[in-house]
Design an enzyme around this catalytic site. Structure first.
Site, PDB file in Angstrom:
ATOM      1  N   SER A  37      40.586  42.795  53.888  1.00  0.00           N
ATOM      2  CA  SER A  37      40.651  41.345  54.105  1.00  0.00           C
ATOM      3  C   SER A  37      40.517  40.933  55.566  1.00  0.00           C
ATOM      4  O   SER A  37      40.068  39.824  55.852  1.00  0.00           O
ATOM      5  CB  SER A  37      41.985  40.819  53.572  1.00  0.00           C
ATOM      6  N   ASP A 317      49.026  34.014  58.018  1.00  0.00           N
ATOM      7  CA  ASP A 317      49.859  34.099  56.817  1.00  0.00           C
ATOM      8  C   ASP A 317      50.796  35.296  57.002  1.00  0.00           C
ATOM      9  O   ASP A 317      51.028  35.717  58.128  1.00  0.00           O
ATOM     10  CB  ASP A 317      48.998  34.144  55.529  1.00  0.00           C
ATOM     11  N   HIS A 320      47.954  38.392  57.767  1.00  0.00           N
ATOM     12  CA  HIS A 320      46.683  38.253  58.499  1.00  0.00           C
ATOM     13  C   HIS A 320      46.843  37.464  59.794  1.00  0.00           C
ATOM     14  O   HIS A 320      47.628  36.514  59.848  1.00  0.00           O
ATOM     15  CB  HIS A 320      45.635  37.588  57.597  1.00  0.00           C
TER      16      HIS A 320
HETATM   17  C1  LIG Z   1      45.908  44.004  56.773  1.00  0.00           C
HETATM   18  C2  LIG Z   1      45.732  43.584  55.374  1.00  0.00           C
HETATM   19  C3  LIG Z   1      44.454  43.949  54.663  1.00  0.00           C
HETATM   20  C4  LIG Z   1      44.347  43.275  53.307  1.00  0.00           C
HETATM   21  O1  LIG Z   1      43.400  43.369  52.580  1.00  0.00           O
HETATM   22  O2  LIG Z   1      45.531  42.647  53.002  1.00  0.00           O
HETATM   23  C5  LIG Z   1      45.823  41.939  51.881  1.00  0.00           C
HETATM   24  C6  LIG Z   1      47.135  41.989  51.512  1.00  0.00           C
HETATM   25  C7  LIG Z   1      47.574  41.251  50.426  1.00  0.00           C
HETATM   26  C8  LIG Z   1      46.689  40.458  49.740  1.00  0.00           C
HETATM   27  N1  LIG Z   1      47.155  39.699  48.620  1.00  0.00           N
HETATM   28  O3  LIG Z   1      48.309  39.759  48.292  1.00  0.00           O
HETATM   29  O4  LIG Z   1      46.357  38.996  47.998  1.00  0.00           O
HETATM   30  C9  LIG Z   1      45.369  40.402  50.120  1.00  0.00           C
HETATM   31  C10 LIG Z   1      44.928  41.147  51.196  1.00  0.00           C
END
Ligand SMILES: CCCC(=O)Oc1ccc([N+](=O)[O-])cc1
Length: 349
Positions: A37, A317, A320
């Site tokens: 992400s 958030d 992120h």
């Molecule tokens: C550093 C984080 C990388 C990532 O893909 O984090 C995520 C963590 C949680 C969610 N979510 O709960 O939807 C999405 C992305």
């Protein structure tokens, strides 16, 4: 002291090169992005997943509003593209045309990990292995010549979810019952090695590999594993061996691929995350999200209030970073302040 002088010299050199380059155009003919992400620019919008952010307040500071970037504004690949003087948008893979394989594609997917099982509780995601398969198909269908592929920049940010959404999660995950911190890091690095080899076979010769940040200092992990204050020390301790082994893996690739002028560099997101550096850079809120996050969640609640002074926050958030923090990372990575053995600028020149 010597280290500081060396960094100052490197900085002066990099600045001189940047100024000399200023009269020229784009630094690379193409830019490919892989990861989770932190790098996703909209791939998850098309997936059946809880890990998608194509709603307000995401993108509140982005020209096109909520695009699927996990931030208030530009993410790290956006700032890298800017440093490379790329004037077009790097499209997300899910909306890219075959022709765009000649100039760059972003394959990153929120929730993605090195392990296939990582983040399965969130729904669909494009794992690192699948991202490489997608890249193979795109460059082959498009017929991108090997001579061009070796001039492109490749950036990778993967591994965080193998901790956040696997090792530090209860059922269905069992990795923390089966592996010590060190064994798990070895296990992840073993897959990383084979994925890096695949990218190398597909022509990648300028590769920047981002390490995992201090996940124990994210608002999410402070709440779940840190007792609500400070940082979750156990989480940071788990991530440390992964970063160390990843840095060693990059040295290994630099040694074995010296004959065909391949260059790999490691971007250290962990070591620079400390209160003094944040303070110097003007970040005053380092442990709380800027947007409203409901209890037990990690993403921003839709259409709820956000902080007005977003440039002072590290976290957008609960996991992120803000656009402001992303910009600082890229400036430091291009200047060689957080990279080893070379800056991203030297990687692409
Ligand atoms: C550093 C984080 C990388 C990532 O893909 O984090 C995520 C963590 C949680 C969610 N979510 O709960 O939807 C999405 C992305």
């Amino acid at each position: 002291m010597a280290d500081k002088m060396f960094k100052a010299l490197l900085w002066a050199f990099a600045t001189a090169v940047v100024m000399a380059e200023a009269v020229r155009g784009q630094l690379v003919p193409c830019y490919f992005v892989f990861g989770d992400s932190v790098f996703d620019n909209g791939n998850n919008n098309e997936l059946d997943t809880l890990a998608k952010v194509n709603y307000s307040p995401y993108g509140i500071d982005f020209a096109r509003g909520p695009t699927g970037r996990f931030s208030n504004g530009r993410n790290i690949p956006d700032f890298i593209a800017e440093e490379l003087r790329i004037s077009y948008d790097i499209p997300p893979f899910t909306r890219a045309s075959t022709e765009q394989a000649h100039t760059g594609i972003n394959y990153a997917s929120g929730g993605a990990g090195l392990l296939e099982e990582t983040s399965q509780h969130l729904g669909e995601r494009i794992s690192f292995e699948k991202q490489i398969t997608n890249h193979r198909k795109m460059i082959m269908t498009a017929g991108v010549p090997p001579e061009k592929l070796k001039k492109c920049l490749y950036t990778i940010n993967i591994g965080s979810n193998d901790y956040l959404n696997n090792y530090f999660m209860p059922a269905p995950y069992t990795t923390n019952e089966n592996f010590s911190f060190d064994e798990y890091a070895d296990f992840l690095i073993q897959s990383y090695r084979s994925y890096l080899k695949s990218l190398y076979v597909l022509g990648a010769r300028k590769v920047a590999v981002f390490g995992v940040s201090k996940l124990g200092c994210t608002p999410r992990m402070i709440a779940s594993h840190g007792g609500g204050k400070g940082c979750a020390t156990e989480v940071n301790k788990a991530v440390e061996p992964f970063n160390k082994k990843l840095k060693d893996l990059i040295s290994e690739f630099n040694r074995i691929s010296v004959v065909d002028h391949a260059k790999f560099t490691f971007v250290d997101l962990f070591s620079s995350q400390n209160p003094i550096e944040y303070f110097i850079l003007g970040f005053t809120v380092t442990d709380k999200s800027c947007c409203t996050v409901e209890s037990g969640q990690e993403l921003c609640a839709a259409n709820k209030p956000v902080c007005p002074n977003r440039e002072r926050y590290v976290y957008w958030d609960n996991v992120h970073s803000t656009e402001a923090a992303n910009k600082v990372v890229v400036k430091a990575a291009f200047a060689g302040l957080i990279t080893s053995p070379i800056s991203i600028l030297l990687l692409v020149l």
